[in-house]
Design a protein around this motif. Structure first.
Motif, PDB file in Angstrom:
ATOM      1  N   GLY A  10      33.789  33.532  22.482  1.00  0.00           N
ATOM      2  CA  GLY A  10      33.269  32.505  21.583  1.00  0.00           C
ATOM      3  C   GLY A  10      31.812  32.720  21.272  1.00  0.00           C
ATOM      4  N   LEU A  11      31.209  31.691  20.681  1.00  0.00           N
ATOM      5  CA  LEU A  11      29.804  31.713  20.298  1.00  0.00           C
ATOM      6  C   LEU A  11      29.044  30.744  21.193  1.00  0.00           C
ATOM      7  CD1 LEU A  11      27.420  32.316  18.357  1.00  0.00           C
ATOM      8  CD2 LEU A  11      28.294  30.464  16.906  1.00  0.00           C
ATOM      9  N   VAL A  12      28.031  31.255  21.887  1.00  0.00           N
ATOM     10  CA  VAL A  12      27.196  30.407  22.732  1.00  0.00           C
ATOM     11  C   VAL A  12      25.732  30.773  22.519  1.00  0.00           C
ATOM     12  CG1 VAL A  12      28.960  30.060  24.496  1.00  0.00           C
ATOM     13  CG2 VAL A  12      27.316  31.924  24.730  1.00  0.00           C
ATOM     14  N   GLN A  13      24.869  29.851  22.884  1.00  0.00           N
ATOM     15  CA  GLN A  13      23.435  30.120  22.777  1.00  0.00           C
ATOM     16  C   GLN A  13      22.952  30.954  23.951  1.00  0.00           C
ATOM     17  OE1 GLN A  13      21.604  26.239  22.362  1.00  0.00           O
ATOM     18  NE2 GLN A  13      21.652  26.401  20.126  1.00  0.00           N
ATOM     19  N   SER A  14      21.858  31.615  23.730  1.00  0.00           N
ATOM     20  CA  SER A  14      21.228  32.396  24.789  1.00  0.00           C
ATOM     21  C   SER A  14      20.983  31.500  26.006  1.00  0.00           C
ATOM     22  CB  SER A  14      19.907  32.969  24.286  1.00  0.00           C
ATOM     23  OG  SER A  14      19.287  33.740  25.277  1.00  0.00           O
ATOM     24  N   GLY A  15      21.316  32.023  27.188  1.00  0.00           N
ATOM     25  CA  GLY A  15      21.195  31.255  28.419  1.00  0.00           C
ATOM     26  C   GLY A  15      22.470  30.542  28.818  1.00  0.00           C
ATOM     27  N   ASN A  85      23.876  33.078  32.129  1.00  0.00           N
ATOM     28  CA  ASN A  85      22.584  33.474  31.578  1.00  0.00           C
ATOM     29  C   ASN A  85      22.756  34.546  30.498  1.00  0.00           C
ATOM     30  OD1 ASN A  85      19.793  33.592  31.254  1.00  0.00           O
ATOM     31  ND2 ASN A  85      19.508  35.032  32.948  1.00  0.00           N
ATOM     32  N   LEU A  86      23.619  34.267  29.566  1.00  0.00           N
ATOM     33  CA  LEU A  86      23.936  35.239  28.528  1.00  0.00           C
ATOM     34  C   LEU A  86      22.758  35.489  27.604  1.00  0.00           C
ATOM     35  CD1 LEU A  86      27.558  34.042  27.865  1.00  0.00           C
ATOM     36  CD2 LEU A  86      26.902  36.367  28.495  1.00  0.00           C
ATOM     37  N   LYS A  87      22.683  36.732  27.135  1.00  0.00           N
ATOM     38  CA  LYS A  87      21.593  37.176  26.273  1.00  0.00           C
ATOM     39  C   LYS A  87      22.179  37.708  24.970  1.00  0.00           C
ATOM     40  CE  LYS A  87      19.135  38.654  30.440  1.00  0.00           C
ATOM     41  NZ  LYS A  87      18.468  39.782  31.145  1.00  0.00           N
TER      42      LYS A  87
END
Length: 115
Positions: A10-15, A85-87
């Motif tokens: 999916g789509l997630v924001q950074s972090g 903690n995605l980047k």
């Protein structure tokens, strides 16, 4: 032959975090090592993590070790990848692989991280 189906992208924001799941069917996948790979746009597919039949895990990239955790559930024939903690550089298509002979691949699931 092992059939693999990924889900959870999916789509997630950074972090943010995502949990990917790979459901295996067909041959007894519990006897096989399983891995998660990813392919970023314009780049080669790279190994993210591998889990042995025993549950022991390995992460070849220091950038992912500590943020990503691979696990498996033999009772459910699933392999999961917890990503924290995605980047933005984690964006790509994530594939599940069974280390069968020949190897089996899922169709992939898209992960997009916005900055």
């Amino acid at each position: 032959q092992v059939q693999l189906v990924e889900s959870g992208g999916g789509l997630v924001q950074s972090g943010g975090s995502l949990r990917l799941s790979c459901a295996a069917s067909g041959s007894d996948s519990s006897l096989l090592s399983m891995g998660w790979y990813r392919q970023a746009p314009g780049k080669e597919r790279e190994l993210v993590a591998i889990v042995l039949p025993s549950g022991a895990a390995s992460y070849p990239s220091l950038s992912m070790k500590g943020r990503f955790t691979i696990s498996r559930d033999h009772a459910k024939n699933t392999v999961s990848l917890q990503m924290n903690n995605l980047k933005p550089e984690d964006t790509g298509v994530y594939y599940c692989r069974a280390y069968s002979d020949p190897p089996s691949w899922g169709q992939g699931t898209q992960v997009t991280i916005s900055s």
